[in-house]
Design a protein around this motif. Structure first.
Motif, PDB file in Angstrom:
ATOM      1  N   SER A  53       0.808  -1.110   0.014  1.00 27.96           N
ATOM      2  CA  SER A  53      -0.099  -0.067   0.064  1.00 27.96           C
ATOM      3  C   SER A  53       1.014   1.319  -0.070  1.00 27.96           C
ATOM      4  CB  SER A  53      -0.897   0.079   1.313  1.00 27.96           C
ATOM      5  OG  SER A  53      -0.290   0.451   2.465  1.00 27.96           O
ATOM      6  N   ILE A  54       0.098   2.285  -0.535  1.00 24.90           N
ATOM      7  CA  ILE A  54       0.821   3.471  -0.253  1.00 24.90           C
ATOM      8  C   ILE A  54       0.323   4.460   0.838  1.00 24.90           C
ATOM      9  CG2 ILE A  54       1.203   5.861  -1.520  1.00 24.90           C
ATOM     10  CD1 ILE A  54       1.219   4.292  -4.016  1.00 24.90           C
ATOM     11  N   ASN A  55       1.171   5.042   1.369  1.00 23.89           N
ATOM     12  CA  ASN A  55       0.596   5.922   2.808  1.00 23.89           C
ATOM     13  C   ASN A  55       0.929   7.501   2.452  1.00 23.89           C
ATOM     14  OD1 ASN A  55      -0.529   3.877   4.961  1.00 23.89           O
ATOM     15  ND2 ASN A  55       1.511   2.984   4.063  1.00 23.89           N
ATOM     16  N   PRO A  56       0.427   8.207   3.185  1.00 26.73           N
ATOM     17  CA  PRO A  56       0.762   9.851   3.009  1.00 26.73           C
ATOM     18  C   PRO A  56       2.084   9.989   3.545  1.00 26.73           C
ATOM     19  CG  PRO A  56      -1.464   9.726   3.943  1.00 26.73           C
ATOM     20  CD  PRO A  56      -0.919   8.258   3.854  1.00 26.73           C
ATOM     21  N   VAL A  57       2.683   9.277   4.352  1.00 29.33           N
ATOM     22  CA  VAL A  57       4.164   9.209   4.610  1.00 29.33           C
ATOM     23  C   VAL A  57       5.183   8.953   3.612  1.00 29.33           C
ATOM     24  CG1 VAL A  57       4.635   6.994   5.582  1.00 29.33           C
ATOM     25  CG2 VAL A  57       5.763   8.766   6.688  1.00 29.33           C
ATOM     26  N   ASP A  58       4.573   8.063   2.559  1.00 29.91           N
ATOM     27  CA  ASP A  58       5.317   7.678   1.494  1.00 29.91           C
ATOM     28  C   ASP A  58       5.753   8.824   0.410  1.00 29.91           C
ATOM     29  OD1 ASP A  58       5.802   5.113   2.254  1.00 29.91           O
ATOM     30  OD2 ASP A  58       3.810   4.652   1.342  1.00 29.91           O
ATOM     31  N   TRP A  59       4.584   9.811   0.136  1.00 30.30           N
ATOM     32  CA  TRP A  59       4.968  10.883  -0.716  1.00 30.30           C
ATOM     33  C   TRP A  59       5.716  12.027  -0.074  1.00 30.30           C
ATOM     34  CZ3 TRP A  59       2.228  15.124   0.476  1.00 30.30           C
ATOM     35  CH2 TRP A  59       1.037  15.110   1.147  1.00 30.30           C
ATOM     36  N   LYS A  60       5.119  12.013   1.505  1.00 33.68           N
ATOM     37  CA  LYS A  60       6.035  13.263   2.052  1.00 33.68           C
ATOM     38  C   LYS A  60       7.546  12.849   2.265  1.00 33.68           C
ATOM     39  CE  LYS A  60       1.990  14.119   4.829  1.00 33.68           C
ATOM     40  NZ  LYS A  60       1.303  14.383   6.220  1.00 33.68           N
ATOM     41  N   THR A  61       7.689  11.372   2.274  1.00 37.39           N
ATOM     42  CA  THR A  61       9.152  10.949   2.314  1.00 37.39           C
ATOM     43  C   THR A  61       9.898  11.495   1.127  1.00 37.39           C
ATOM     44  OG1 THR A  61       8.754   9.209   4.002  1.00 37.39           O
ATOM     45  CG2 THR A  61      10.762   9.050   2.773  1.00 37.39           C
ATOM     46  N   ALA A  62       9.242  11.010  -0.152  1.00 43.43           N
ATOM     47  CA  ALA A  62       9.801  11.431  -1.413  1.00 43.43           C
ATOM     48  C   ALA A  62       9.981  12.538  -1.680  1.00 43.43           C
ATOM     49  CB  ALA A  62       8.824  10.743  -2.471  1.00 43.43           C
ATOM     50  N   ALA A  63       9.055  13.605  -0.979  1.00 43.21           N
ATOM     51  CA  ALA A  63       9.273  15.304  -1.134  1.00 43.21           C
ATOM     52  C   ALA A  63      10.348  15.556  -0.228  1.00 43.21           C
ATOM     53  CB  ALA A  63       8.133  15.858  -0.995  1.00 43.21           C
ATOM     54  N   GLY A  64      11.020  14.636   0.746  1.00 35.25           N
ATOM     55  CA  GLY A  64      12.064  15.361   1.540  1.00 35.25           C
ATOM     56  C   GLY A  64      11.223  15.755   3.014  1.00 35.25           C
ATOM     57  N   GLU A  65      10.043  15.768   2.924  1.00 33.05           N
ATOM     58  CA  GLU A  65       9.199  16.262   4.105  1.00 33.05           C
ATOM     59  C   GLU A  65       8.965  15.422   5.389  1.00 33.05           C
ATOM     60  OE1 GLU A  65       5.576  17.225   2.153  1.00 33.05           O
ATOM     61  OE2 GLU A  65       6.423  18.640   0.783  1.00 33.05           O
ATOM     62  N   PHE A  66       9.697  14.230   5.347  1.00 35.56           N
ATOM     63  CA  PHE A  66       9.626  13.412   6.497  1.00 35.56           C
ATOM     64  C   PHE A  66      10.962  13.289   7.385  1.00 35.56           C
ATOM     65  CE2 PHE A  66       9.446   9.021   8.169  1.00 35.56           C
ATOM     66  CZ  PHE A  66       8.461   9.101   9.250  1.00 35.56           C
ATOM     67  N   PRO A  67      11.403  14.066   8.292  1.00 35.48           N
ATOM     68  CA  PRO A  67      12.630  14.341   8.746  1.00 35.48           C
ATOM     69  C   PRO A  67      13.275  12.954   9.371  1.00 35.48           C
ATOM     70  CG  PRO A  67      11.031  15.931   9.841  1.00 35.48           C
ATOM     71  CD  PRO A  67      10.038  14.775   9.122  1.00 35.48           C
ATOM     72  N   PRO A  68      12.550  11.958   9.795  1.00 33.43           N
ATOM     73  CA  PRO A  68      13.416  10.680  10.134  1.00 33.43           C
ATOM     74  C   PRO A  68      14.263  10.124   8.974  1.00 33.43           C
ATOM     75  CG  PRO A  68      11.128  10.527  10.964  1.00 33.43           C
ATOM     76  CD  PRO A  68      11.186  11.658  10.157  1.00 33.43           C
ATOM     77  N   MET A  69      13.815  10.224   7.756  1.00 31.58           N
ATOM     78  CA  MET A  69      14.303  10.011   6.421  1.00 31.58           C
ATOM     79  C   MET A  69      15.042  11.188   5.824  1.00 31.58           C
ATOM     80  SD  MET A  69      13.944   6.656   6.882  1.00 31.58           S
ATOM     81  CE  MET A  69      14.638   5.888   5.217  1.00 31.58           C
ATOM     82  N   SER A  70      16.161  11.516   6.322  1.00 28.66           N
ATOM     83  CA  SER A  70      17.019  12.763   5.730  1.00 28.66           C
ATOM     84  C   SER A  70      17.712  12.299   4.421  1.00 28.66           C
ATOM     85  CB  SER A  70      17.798  13.139   6.824  1.00 28.66           C
ATOM     86  OG  SER A  70      18.880  12.316   7.245  1.00 28.66           O
ATOM     87  N   ALA A  71      18.432  13.202   3.969  1.00 28.98           N
ATOM     88  CA  ALA A  71      19.316  12.853   2.777  1.00 28.98           C
ATOM     89  C   ALA A  71      20.362  12.059   3.002  1.00 28.98           C
ATOM     90  CB  ALA A  71      19.814  14.283   2.173  1.00 28.98           C
ATOM     91  N   ASP A  72      20.649  11.987   4.235  1.00 34.53           N
ATOM     92  CA  ASP A  72      21.965  11.195   4.674  1.00 34.53           C
ATOM     93  C   ASP A  72      21.462   9.639   4.425  1.00 34.53           C
ATOM     94  OD1 ASP A  72      23.467  13.270   5.350  1.00 34.53           O
ATOM     95  OD2 ASP A  72      23.009  13.190   7.642  1.00 34.53           O
ATOM     96  N   ALA A  73      20.072   9.208   4.427  1.00 36.99           N
ATOM     97  CA  ALA A  73      19.627   7.958   4.205  1.00 36.99           C
ATOM     98  C   ALA A  73      19.453   7.417   2.678  1.00 36.99           C
ATOM     99  CB  ALA A  73      18.431   7.809   4.774  1.00 36.99           C
ATOM    100  N   LEU A  74      19.452   8.554   1.742  1.00 35.27           N
ATOM    101  CA  LEU A  74      19.580   8.068   0.275  1.00 35.27           C
ATOM    102  C   LEU A  74      20.596   7.327  -0.277  1.00 35.27           C
ATOM    103  CD1 LEU A  74      18.245  11.715  -0.873  1.00 35.27           C
ATOM    104  CD2 LEU A  74      16.880   9.582  -0.907  1.00 35.27           C
TER     105      LEU A  74
END
Length: 327
Positions: A53-74
């Motif tokens: 499934s797709i959750n709102p947190v997924d598109w927020k993560t893709a947009a860089g809007e979910f702090p726990p997944m920062s650019a360092d994790a890419l």
């Protein structure tokens, strides 16, 4: 085959399509990438995914809007919900599990569920009841855990209490409303005009049209508010809680205001994988007590369309990707 993996099938040689994020950005960063099929070692299980499934947190993560997944994790893979069948077992992953078994799971941030093959920790897996199809099973985990943990772990909701669920037609909200009704609470719920009849069907005491009504006129003296909206909606929610009540939010809260009013606040918490709780919810779904709304399904090759639909349409319930080749 290494000593770390056992299976009565050969390891698959087909591509492993994965929603792989190399950079943050608009929805054009969402695409399928062929990645190596992971290997299940130790207490891990390789699952051939049927749906995710797709959750709102997924598109927020893709947009860089979910702090726990920062650019360092890419780079990393997206998705935290999946259903499918066990393809292979690690050497210590045998307790009640077998190759070919239907399972579903809510997984942590270190892997992505939107892929043809995903390694899952054995302790995260729940056997999929025969009464639940793959799309429903994939739609349930993150939303179900958010609803359950928000209401019962953080909100400490008890039978006979009064609770307001904001956004009760959404992915989390429609499950939270049903779980609160099942618990024996008096449930008030907000929704848009088009979803009022649906929300009423969930068994709530009062479905409130947030477009044309003020929830303060109908829901008062509450023990708990379950908030996924934030902003003005959250600010107004303090006024409907009794002293000693609780405001649970997936967003930041005004903790100082809560202290002034004698209201406990639980701000911006994240649901955590818990197979025992997920199994309890699955039993309620299998029995027909809780119904999971799947708003739309998309083939895996239409993943970008699915993300756009999730972000822009505010769908009732959940949006699910179907890995058609894996059915």
């Amino acid at each position: 085959m290494t000593d770390d993996v056992i299976s009565d099938q050969h390891q698959p040689l087909v591509p492993n399509r994965t929603v792989w994020l190399d950079q943050f950005g608009d929805l054009d960063v969402i695409a399928l990438s062929e990645r190596p099929i992971p290997q299940a070692v130790d207490d891990e299980v390789l699952v051939r995914v049927a749906a995710a499934s797709i959750n709102p947190v997924d598109w927020k993560t893709a947009a860089g809007e979910f702090p726990p997944m920062s650019a360092d994790a890419l780079p990393f893979a997206l998705g935290r919900d999946l259903s499918g069948r066990i393809e292979a077992l690690g050497t210590r992953a045998h307790n009640m599990l077998s190759v070919g078994q239907r399972v579903f799971a809510f997984i942590d941030f270190d892997r992505g569920g939107q892929a043809d093959y995903v390694v899952v920790k054995a302790v995260e897996l729940v056997a999929t009841p025969d009464e639940i199809d793959n799309a429903t099973a994939a739609a349930l985990p993150l939303a179900g855990m958010t609803a359950w943990q928000g209401l019962f772990d953080h909100g400490q909701l008890q039978a006979g209490q009064r609770v307001l669920i904001h956004g009760a037609a959404g992915g989390v909200g429609h499950l939270a409303a049903q779980l609160a009704v099942w618990k024996g609470a008096t449930v008030f719920a907000t929704a848009g005009s088009r979803d009022l009849d649906y929300v009423r069907s969930l068994g709530v005491e009062r479905a409130i049209d947030y477009e044309n009504e003020r929830f303060e006129d109908h829901a008062t003296d509450l023990d708990l508010v379950f908030d996924t909206q934030g902003g003005e909606t959250q600010a107004r929610s303090f006024g409907v809680l009794k002293r000693g009540g609780t405001l649970v939010s997936t967003l930041e809260t005004d903790e100082e205001k809560g202290r002034e009013l004698g209201i406990r606040t639980v701000p911006r918490w994240l649901a955590e994988p818990n197979a025992a709780q997920l199994g309890e919810i699955a039993a309620l779904v299998a029995a027909g007590t809780v119904k999971v709304a799947v708003a739309e399904t998309f083939g895996f090759d239409r993943v970008r369309d699915a993300y756009a639909f999730t972000k822009d349409e505010h769908p009732r319930g959940k949006v699910v990707l179907i890995m058609a080749e894996n059915e």
